[in-house]
Design a protein around this motif. Structure first.
Motif, PDB file in Angstrom:
ATOM      1  N   GLY A 172      -2.707  10.010   6.483  1.00  0.00           N
ATOM      2  CA  GLY A 172      -2.397   8.634   6.133  1.00  0.00           C
ATOM      3  C   GLY A 172      -1.274   8.505   5.144  1.00  0.00           C
ATOM      4  O   GLY A 172      -1.216   7.530   4.366  1.00  0.00           O
ATOM      5  N   THR A 226      -0.808   3.551  12.830  1.00  0.00           N
ATOM      6  CA  THR A 226      -2.059   2.800  12.829  1.00  0.00           C
ATOM      7  C   THR A 226      -2.127   1.747  11.723  1.00  0.00           C
ATOM      8  O   THR A 226      -3.049   0.923  11.714  1.00  0.00           O
ATOM      9  CB  THR A 226      -3.254   3.756  12.651  1.00  0.00           C
ATOM     10  N   ARG A 227      -1.141   1.770  10.776  1.00  0.00           N
ATOM     11  CA  ARG A 227      -1.251   0.878   9.618  1.00  0.00           C
ATOM     12  C   ARG A 227       0.128   0.594   9.043  1.00  0.00           C
ATOM     13  O   ARG A 227       0.966   1.488   8.951  1.00  0.00           O
ATOM     14  CB  ARG A 227      -2.142   1.534   8.558  1.00  0.00           C
ATOM     15  N   TRP A 255       1.835  -7.171  16.196  1.00  0.00           N
ATOM     16  CA  TRP A 255       1.077  -8.033  15.277  1.00  0.00           C
ATOM     17  C   TRP A 255       1.925  -9.245  14.943  1.00  0.00           C
ATOM     18  O   TRP A 255       3.141  -9.175  14.856  1.00  0.00           O
ATOM     19  CB  TRP A 255       0.739  -7.250  14.003  1.00  0.00           C
ATOM     20  N   ASP A 266      -2.111  -5.849   4.190  1.00  0.00           N
ATOM     21  CA  ASP A 266      -2.460  -4.574   4.828  1.00  0.00           C
ATOM     22  C   ASP A 266      -2.815  -4.848   6.295  1.00  0.00           C
ATOM     23  O   ASP A 266      -3.852  -5.466   6.584  1.00  0.00           O
ATOM     24  CB  ASP A 266      -3.650  -3.935   4.101  1.00  0.00           C
ATOM     25  N   ARG A 268      -3.731  -3.506  10.056  1.00  0.00           N
ATOM     26  CA  ARG A 268      -4.256  -2.381  10.833  1.00  0.00           C
ATOM     27  C   ARG A 268      -4.017  -2.680  12.318  1.00  0.00           C
ATOM     28  O   ARG A 268      -4.311  -3.776  12.811  1.00  0.00           O
ATOM     29  CB  ARG A 268      -5.754  -2.194  10.581  1.00  0.00           C
ATOM     30  N   ARG A 298       2.007   3.875   7.908  1.00  0.00           N
ATOM     31  CA  ARG A 298       1.073   4.986   7.842  1.00  0.00           C
ATOM     32  C   ARG A 298       0.462   5.251   9.240  1.00  0.00           C
ATOM     33  O   ARG A 298       0.431   4.396  10.075  1.00  0.00           O
ATOM     34  CB  ARG A 298      -0.048   4.684   6.838  1.00  0.00           C
TER      35      ARG A 298
END
Length: 298
Positions: A172, A226-227, A255, A266, A268, A298
């Motif tokens: 991460g 993933t982030r 997104w 944040d 995800r 990340r």
């Protein structure tokens, strides 16, 4: 005895059938009278046919055929020959049409749908191949398609040739840290895009005071992302989105929001292969531009 003359005897005329002779005409030829010589009878012409009307030519006499009659006969014969020729032509064409319909045999083999690599396929021996010049035997039936047999669809690699697979990031870590960054605009030299990926929360990127604006970072290779973390300054985006790309040209949005509240955002997402990650703002909260302390991937 009386002196009277006796009655003269009566002449008795014998009974004769037929009309009575005219007393004014002489009963026979007068001696010494001149008689006209007898005329020879005209020769009769025998022709077939029914007897004519009274006063006309009878069964034995008919006028000879003229040019008009011969012309009518010729016309009738010509018409009959034309009709026979037309019937023969129709019969020949009908026979050809039936032969064409019954002679053509459509192929029962379906057309191949897959045009992939067939180098490892085994040909089906029951299907005849195309005839080559100089080979013995009859040519293959027209319409038959040589379809190689397969045990299943060709297996292909998960990644195309020349494209590396996406690497995972189990720790991460921030994949954007120190990587090259670009932006649609900057407020000044002190607010360049690199200050959003330098790991220092005291520096920031700030755009021009207009919509829309964007910032992008190059991760150097394909990663399974993933982030994404957006650390906003007071000038944040109310409406913004995130997009990823493998080549920096074709982008896919992963997104979007229309209710941004600033601060630390944040985000995800499902594991997505990406080398380039981009944030685009379409509506600001203040009269200034978009400003980020950090743009982390990340």
């Amino acid at each position: 005895m009386t002196n009277e003359d006796p009655e003269p005897p009566r002449l008795v005329r014998p009974y004769v059938t037929g009309p009575a002779p005219d007393p004014l005409e002489p009963a026979g030829p007068v001696p010494g009278a001149h008689r006209p010589p007898p005329q020879p009878a005209a020769p009769r012409r025998r022709t077939a046919g029914r007897p004519g009307p009274a006063g006309g030519p009878g069964a034995d006499e008919r006028p000879p055929a003229g040019p008009g009659r011969r012309r009518a006969v010729v016309i009738a014969l010509t018409a009959a020959v034309t009709v026979i020729a037309a019937l023969v032509a129709v019969a020949v064409l009908t026979g050809r049409d039936r032969t064409d319909r019954t002679g053509a045999v459509p192929s029962a083999l379906p057309a191949p749908q897959d045009t992939g690599d067939l180098s490892g396929a085994t040909p089906d021996p029951s299907v005849p191949g195309p005839a080559t010049p100089g080979s013995s035997g009859a040519a293959a039936t027209s319409g038959a398609t040589r379809t190689p047999s397969r045990t299943g669809p060709a297996k292909r690699s998960a990644s195309t040739a020349g494209t590396p697979e996406a690497a995972a990031n189990p720790g991460g870590t921030d994949l954007a840290l120190g990587r090259p960054a670009t932006a649609s605009s900057v407020e000044g030299e002190a607010y360049a895009p690199r200050f959003a990926v330098d790991g220092d929360l005291g520096t920031r990127w700030s755009s021009a005071f207009s919509d829309p604006q964007w910032i992008s970072v190059d991760l150097g290779r394909l990663w399974l992302v993933t982030r994404v973390v957006l650390r906003w300054e007071v000038a944040y985006g109310v409406e913004c989105d995130l997009a990823v790309s493998a080549d920096g040209t074709t982008w896919r949005t992963v997104w979007r929001t229309g209710e941004g509240a600033g601060g630390v955002q944040d985000v995800r997402i499902a594991a997505t292969p990406a080398r380039f990650v981009r944030m685009t703002g379409t509506r600001r909260v203040t009269q200034y531009g978009y400003s980020l302390f950090a743009f982390e991937v990340r």
